[in-house]
Motif scaffolding. Structure first.
Motif, short mmCIF file in Angstrom:
data_model
loop_
_atom_site.label_atom_id
_atom_site.label_comp_id
_atom_site.label_asym_id
_atom_site.label_seq_id
_atom_site.Cartn_x
_atom_site.Cartn_y
_atom_site.Cartn_z
N LEU A 54 11.17 8.81 32.55
CA LEU A 54 10.18 8.49 31.52
C LEU A 54 8.77 8.94 31.90
O LEU A 54 7.98 9.28 31.02
N ARG A 55 8.46 8.97 33.18
CA ARG A 55 7.12 9.44 33.59
C ARG A 55 6.98 10.94 33.45
O ARG A 55 5.94 11.44 33.06
N LEU A 56 8.05 11.67 33.80
CA LEU A 56 8.01 13.13 33.69
C LEU A 56 8.41 13.61 32.30
O LEU A 56 8.26 14.79 31.98
N ASP A 57 8.95 12.70 31.49
CA ASP A 57 9.40 13.00 30.14
C ASP A 57 10.38 14.16 30.12
O ASP A 57 10.21 15.15 29.41
N ARG A 58 11.42 14.04 30.97
CA ARG A 58 12.45 15.07 31.01
C ARG A 58 13.76 14.50 31.52
O ARG A 58 13.79 13.45 32.16
N SER A 59 14.83 15.23 31.25
CA SER A 59 16.14 14.86 31.75
C SER A 59 16.25 15.24 33.22
O SER A 59 15.69 16.26 33.64
N ILE A 60 16.94 14.41 33.97
CA ILE A 60 17.15 14.67 35.39
C ILE A 60 18.60 14.37 35.75
O ILE A 60 19.30 13.69 35.00
N ALA A 61 19.04 14.90 36.88
CA ALA A 61 20.33 14.52 37.45
C ALA A 61 20.01 13.56 38.59
O ALA A 61 19.20 13.86 39.47
N LEU A 62 20.62 12.40 38.55
CA LEU A 62 20.39 11.38 39.57
C LEU A 62 21.67 11.24 40.39
O LEU A 62 22.70 10.85 39.87
N LYS A 63 21.59 11.60 41.67
CA LYS A 63 22.76 11.52 42.55
C LYS A 63 22.67 10.23 43.35
O LYS A 63 21.67 9.97 44.01
N VAL A 64 23.75 9.45 43.32
CA VAL A 64 23.79 8.14 43.97
C VAL A 64 24.92 8.14 44.98
O VAL A 64 26.08 8.40 44.63
N ARG B 77 28.08 9.96 43.15
CA ARG B 77 28.23 10.12 41.70
C ARG B 77 26.91 10.70 41.19
O ARG B 77 25.84 10.37 41.70
N VAL B 78 27.01 11.53 40.16
CA VAL B 78 25.82 12.15 39.58
C VAL B 78 25.73 11.72 38.12
O VAL B 78 26.69 11.82 37.37
N TYR B 79 24.56 11.21 37.76
CA TYR B 79 24.31 10.72 36.41
C TYR B 79 23.25 11.55 35.71
O TYR B 79 22.29 12.01 36.35
N LEU B 80 23.40 11.73 34.42
CA LEU B 80 22.34 12.26 33.59
C LEU B 80 21.41 11.10 33.30
O LEU B 80 21.87 10.01 32.93
N ALA B 81 20.13 11.31 33.49
CA ALA B 81 19.15 10.26 33.27
C ALA B 81 17.91 10.86 32.63
O ALA B 81 17.71 12.07 32.65
N GLN B 82 17.08 10.00 32.11
CA GLN B 82 15.79 10.41 31.54
C GLN B 82 14.70 9.84 32.42
O GLN B 82 14.65 8.62 32.64
N MET C 115 15.95 3.75 25.08
CA MET C 115 16.48 5.09 24.96
C MET C 115 17.77 5.20 25.76
O MET C 115 17.86 5.93 26.71
N SER C 116 18.75 4.43 25.43
CA SER C 116 20.01 4.47 26.14
C SER C 116 20.88 5.56 25.55
O SER C 116 20.63 6.08 24.48
N GLY C 117 21.95 5.90 26.28
CA GLY C 117 22.88 6.90 25.79
C GLY C 117 23.49 6.51 24.47
O GLY C 117 23.77 7.36 23.63
N GLU C 118 23.70 5.22 24.24
CA GLU C 118 24.30 4.78 23.00
C GLU C 118 23.42 5.11 21.81
O GLU C 118 23.90 5.38 20.73
N GLU C 119 22.12 5.08 21.99
CA GLU C 119 21.21 5.36 20.89
C GLU C 119 21.25 6.82 20.47
O GLU C 119 20.84 7.17 19.40
N HIS C 120 21.75 7.67 21.35
CA HIS C 120 21.81 9.10 21.06
C HIS C 120 23.23 9.54 20.75
O HIS C 120 23.54 10.72 20.82
N GLY C 121 24.11 8.59 20.44
CA GLY C 121 25.46 8.92 20.07
C GLY C 121 26.37 9.24 21.24
O GLY C 121 27.47 9.74 21.06
N GLU C 122 25.92 9.00 22.46
CA GLU C 122 26.74 9.26 23.63
C GLU C 122 27.42 7.97 24.05
O GLU C 122 26.87 6.90 23.95
#
Length: 83
Positions: free
Chosen positions: A49-59, A42-47, A1-8
């Protein structure tokens, strides 16, 4: 389920490529794209998988983790965001 698979378009920044494989290997978080970056992180949009939701991941940016004051501010900000 990468961003590329969703047209991003996948981000080209170096942290994305270094983080993506180890996170996906754990089958917990799939990075999708860079949302923003600043002097300390940097902040990334991520999925999640355990919570089955989108999250913001700050690194935290490389080098910041070695500065105790900057790392403390980063942790405080994270704690405030969970409250």
């Amino acid at each position: 389920m990468s961003g590329e698979e969703h047209g991003e378009e996948a981000p080209t920044d170096f942290l994305f490529s270094r983080l993506r494989e180890p996170l996906e290997r754990r089958e917990r978080i799939v990075l999708q794209r860079l949302l923003g970056k600043g002097g300390q992180a940097r902040v990334y949009l991520a999925q999640d998988l355990r919570l089955d939701r989108s999250i913001a991941l700050k690194v935290v940016s490389p080098g910041i983790g070695h500065d105790p004051d900057s790392l403390s501010r980063f942790r405080e900000e994270g704690s405030r965001s969970l409250a």
